[in-house]
Each structure stands twice: as C-alpha cells, then as structure tokens.
Design a protein around this motif. Structure first.
Motif, PDB file in Angstrom:
ATOM      1  N   VAL A 169      48.875 -58.086   7.528  1.00  7.79           N
ATOM      2  CA  VAL A 169      49.390 -56.340   7.092  1.00  7.79           C
ATOM      3  C   VAL A 169      48.340 -55.610   7.330  1.00  7.79           C
ATOM      4  CG1 VAL A 169      50.953 -58.100   5.406  1.00  7.79           C
ATOM      5  CG2 VAL A 169      49.022 -56.981   4.721  1.00  7.79           C
ATOM      6  N   ASN A 170      49.174 -54.254   7.228  1.00  7.63           N
ATOM      7  CA  ASN A 170      48.064 -53.092   7.252  1.00  7.63           C
ATOM      8  C   ASN A 170      47.473 -52.940   5.364  1.00  7.63           C
ATOM      9  OD1 ASN A 170      49.799 -53.235   9.770  1.00  7.63           O
ATOM     10  ND2 ASN A 170      50.845 -51.372   8.773  1.00  7.63           N
ATOM     11  N   ASP A 171      48.348 -53.104   4.875  1.00  7.09           N
ATOM     12  CA  ASP A 171      47.507 -52.753   3.347  1.00  7.09           C
ATOM     13  C   ASP A 171      48.083 -54.479   2.307  1.00  7.09           C
ATOM     14  OD1 ASP A 171      47.037 -51.832   1.184  1.00  7.09           O
ATOM     15  OD2 ASP A 171      48.226 -50.980   1.359  1.00  7.09           O
ATOM     16  N   PHE A 172      46.950 -54.159   1.297  1.00  8.80           N
ATOM     17  CA  PHE A 172      46.948 -55.929   0.522  1.00  8.80           C
ATOM     18  C   PHE A 172      48.208 -55.467  -0.186  1.00  8.80           C
ATOM     19  CE2 PHE A 172      46.261 -57.759  -3.447  1.00  8.80           C
ATOM     20  CZ  PHE A 172      45.385 -58.982  -2.841  1.00  8.80           C
ATOM     21  N   SER A 173      48.589 -54.762  -0.056  1.00  7.67           N
ATOM     22  CA  SER A 173      50.227 -54.128  -1.322  1.00  7.67           C
ATOM     23  C   SER A 173      51.203 -54.870  -0.837  1.00  7.67           C
ATOM     24  CB  SER A 173      50.404 -53.235  -1.627  1.00  7.67           C
ATOM     25  OG  SER A 173      50.199 -51.860  -0.846  1.00  7.67           O
ATOM     26  N   GLY A 174      51.018 -54.581   0.582  1.00 15.67           N
ATOM     27  CA  GLY A 174      52.076 -55.406   2.150  1.00 15.67           C
ATOM     28  C   GLY A 174      52.686 -56.620   1.737  1.00 15.67           C
ATOM     29  N   LEU A 175      51.419 -56.777   0.955  1.00 11.13           N
ATOM     30  CA  LEU A 175      51.426 -59.043   1.324  1.00 11.13           C
ATOM     31  C   LEU A 175      52.409 -59.623   0.443  1.00 11.13           C
ATOM     32  CD1 LEU A 175      47.388 -60.001   0.669  1.00 11.13           C
ATOM     33  CD2 LEU A 175      49.727 -60.705   2.378  1.00 11.13           C
ATOM     34  N   MET A 176      52.283 -58.801  -0.930  1.00 11.58           N
ATOM     35  CA  MET A 176      53.768 -59.257  -1.517  1.00 11.58           C
ATOM     36  C   MET A 176      55.361 -58.261  -1.478  1.00 11.58           C
ATOM     37  SD  MET A 176      51.710 -60.993  -3.756  1.00 11.58           S
ATOM     38  CE  MET A 176      50.749 -61.946  -3.514  1.00 11.58           C
ATOM     39  N   SER A 177      55.683 -58.324  -0.163  1.00 15.48           N
ATOM     40  CA  SER A 177      56.744 -57.536   0.377  1.00 15.48           C
ATOM     41  C   SER A 177      57.334 -58.918   0.492  1.00 15.48           C
ATOM     42  CB  SER A 177      56.621 -56.412   0.910  1.00 15.48           C
ATOM     43  OG  SER A 177      56.399 -56.769   2.398  1.00 15.48           O
ATOM     44  N   ARG A 178      58.666 -58.910   0.083  1.00 13.68           N
ATOM     45  CA  ARG A 178      59.643 -60.143   1.402  1.00 13.68           C
ATOM     46  C   ARG A 178      59.658 -60.216   2.597  1.00 13.68           C
ATOM     47  NH1 ARG A 178      65.719 -59.627  -0.260  1.00 13.68           N
ATOM     48  NH2 ARG A 178      64.587 -59.790  -2.260  1.00 13.68           N
ATOM     49  N   SER A 179      59.281 -59.264   3.073  1.00 14.24           N
ATOM     50  CA  SER A 179      59.227 -58.972   4.631  1.00 14.24           C
ATOM     51  C   SER A 179      57.916 -59.350   5.222  1.00 14.24           C
ATOM     52  CB  SER A 179      59.448 -57.408   5.028  1.00 14.24           C
ATOM     53  OG  SER A 179      58.429 -56.682   5.102  1.00 14.24           O
ATOM     54  N   ASN A 180      56.409 -59.669   4.371  1.00 13.51           N
ATOM     55  CA  ASN A 180      55.624 -60.196   4.584  1.00 13.51           C
ATOM     56  C   ASN A 180      55.285 -61.317   3.889  1.00 13.51           C
ATOM     57  OD1 ASN A 180      55.040 -57.915   6.594  1.00 13.51           O
ATOM     58  ND2 ASN A 180      54.111 -56.971   5.443  1.00 13.51           N
ATOM     59  N   MET A 181      56.404 -62.095   3.541  1.00 14.78           N
ATOM     60  CA  MET A 181      55.695 -63.492   2.951  1.00 14.78           C
ATOM     61  C   MET A 181      54.928 -64.320   3.868  1.00 14.78           C
ATOM     62  SD  MET A 181      56.149 -62.964   0.292  1.00 14.78           S
ATOM     63  CE  MET A 181      56.414 -64.841  -0.382  1.00 14.78           C
ATOM     64  N   LEU A 182      54.826 -65.226   5.357  1.00 19.55           N
ATOM     65  CA  LEU A 182      54.347 -65.710   6.059  1.00 19.55           C
ATOM     66  C   LEU A 182      52.886 -65.430   6.029  1.00 19.55           C
ATOM     67  CD1 LEU A 182      55.243 -67.855   8.001  1.00 19.55           C
ATOM     68  CD2 LEU A 182      54.641 -66.452   9.944  1.00 19.55           C
ATOM     69  N   PRO A 183      52.076 -64.356   5.473  1.00 17.58           N
ATOM     70  CA  PRO A 183      50.308 -64.487   6.040  1.00 17.58           C
ATOM     71  C   PRO A 183      49.905 -65.348   4.445  1.00 17.58           C
ATOM     72  CG  PRO A 183      50.808 -62.703   6.473  1.00 17.58           C
ATOM     73  CD  PRO A 183      52.421 -63.443   6.085  1.00 17.58           C
ATOM     74  N   ILE A 184      51.158 -65.241   3.095  1.00 10.78           N
ATOM     75  CA  ILE A 184      50.626 -65.378   1.627  1.00 10.78           C
ATOM     76  C   ILE A 184      50.585 -66.983   2.033  1.00 10.78           C
ATOM     77  CG2 ILE A 184      52.884 -64.901   0.558  1.00 10.78           C
ATOM     78  CD1 ILE A 184      49.033 -64.474  -0.614  1.00 10.78           C
ATOM     79  N   ILE A 185      51.530 -67.260   2.476  1.00  8.87           N
ATOM     80  CA  ILE A 185      52.651 -68.987   2.645  1.00  8.87           C
ATOM     81  C   ILE A 185      50.789 -69.222   3.419  1.00  8.87           C
ATOM     82  CG2 ILE A 185      53.695 -70.644   3.558  1.00  8.87           C
ATOM     83  CD1 ILE A 185      55.812 -68.824   2.699  1.00  8.87           C
ATOM     84  N   VAL A 186      50.378 -69.152   4.209  1.00  6.08           N
ATOM     85  CA  VAL A 186      50.113 -69.734   5.740  1.00  6.08           C
ATOM     86  C   VAL A 186      48.545 -69.798   4.744  1.00  6.08           C
ATOM     87  CG1 VAL A 186      48.641 -69.728   7.596  1.00  6.08           C
ATOM     88  CG2 VAL A 186      50.801 -69.447   7.658  1.00  6.08           C
ATOM     89  N   PHE A 187      47.814 -68.732   3.760  1.00  7.78           N
ATOM     90  CA  PHE A 187      46.766 -68.097   2.956  1.00  7.78           C
ATOM     91  C   PHE A 187      46.962 -69.972   1.754  1.00  7.78           C
ATOM     92  CE2 PHE A 187      44.457 -67.041  -0.686  1.00  7.78           C
ATOM     93  CZ  PHE A 187      43.040 -66.897   0.208  1.00  7.78           C
ATOM     94  N   ALA A 188      48.167 -69.746   1.639  1.00  5.46           N
ATOM     95  CA  ALA A 188      48.221 -70.466   0.146  1.00  5.46           C
ATOM     96  C   ALA A 188      47.902 -72.227   0.725  1.00  5.46           C
ATOM     97  CB  ALA A 188      49.248 -70.996  -0.296  1.00  5.46           C
TER      98      ALA A 188
END
Length: 126
Positions: free
Chosen positions: A86-105
C-alpha cells in the motif's frame, strides 16, 4: 466491568478447547470442512450449469460495445507487488487493501509458532 471477571469467563472455554483440539482431532475437523466445501461447491456449480442451460440469462439481449483504448499491460511482478503493498500505512485498514494485512498476520502466526519451545515465554509447551 472488572477485567478479571471478563478473563475468568473466557478462561475455562479456552482451556477446554485447547485440550480438545489436539492435532488428530483438528485434522479431522479441517478435513471434513474441506470436503464439505468441495461437495457444496460442486453441487452449486452443477445446479448453476443446469439452470443456465434451461433458462439462458442473456437471451434476447443486445449489448452495444463501444470502442475503448487498451491500457498498458502490467507485468506479473508488478501485479503481485501492487496487491501486497500500500502507499500509506493508514491504507492497510481500508476494505480495498485487506490482503497485505492478512498475509502479514499469517506470516506472524507461523513465526510465533516456530519460535516457541519448552522454556520459551512465547509459546510454552509447544
């Protein structure tokens, strides 16, 4: 509300489930879930194919397609990097960018599971 009372209400079910779900039982449960998913998915696919062949959904329709310009094709590596970053850390929690946080988890879970040991405070007894 008292935090100790909340923890005490969750402690017994967690200990009970921790003792029940050993490797063999958990494997059986996950295997039955996968089989159920495959069987119901196959049934749904067969039902859709039958219904669509009996009643075609696009019968008697005419859709006019206009001319458009083709966008520049992206390479596979750019597509993978774009879907996992994602471009910005705050973009991690948006609905359109959930894949990075799932992979990290998932990666964090595997790391915590591997770093435990008998004397480790991370996951004792594993």
């Amino acid at each position: 509300m008292n935090v100790k009372k909340i923890w005490d209400s969750y402690k017994f079910p967690l200990l009970l489930l921790g003792g029940i779900f050993t490797g063999a039982i958990l494997g059986k449960i996950l295997g039955s879930l996968v089989c159920t998913f495959i069987v119901t998915g196959g049934f749904a696919a067969a039902l859709v194919l039958v219904v669509v062949n009996i009643w075609p959904p696009a019968a008697n329709t005419a859709i006019a397609m206009g001319a458009s310009e083709m966008a520049e094709a992206s390479s596979i590596s750019d597509m993978i990097a774009g879907s996992l970053t994602v471009n910005d850390f705050s973009g991690l929690m948006s609905r359109s960018n959930m894949l990075p946080i799932i992979v990290f988890a998932i990666m964090s879970g595997f790391a915590v599971a591997k770093c435990g040991g008998e004397e480790s405070w991370v996951s004792p007894g594993c």
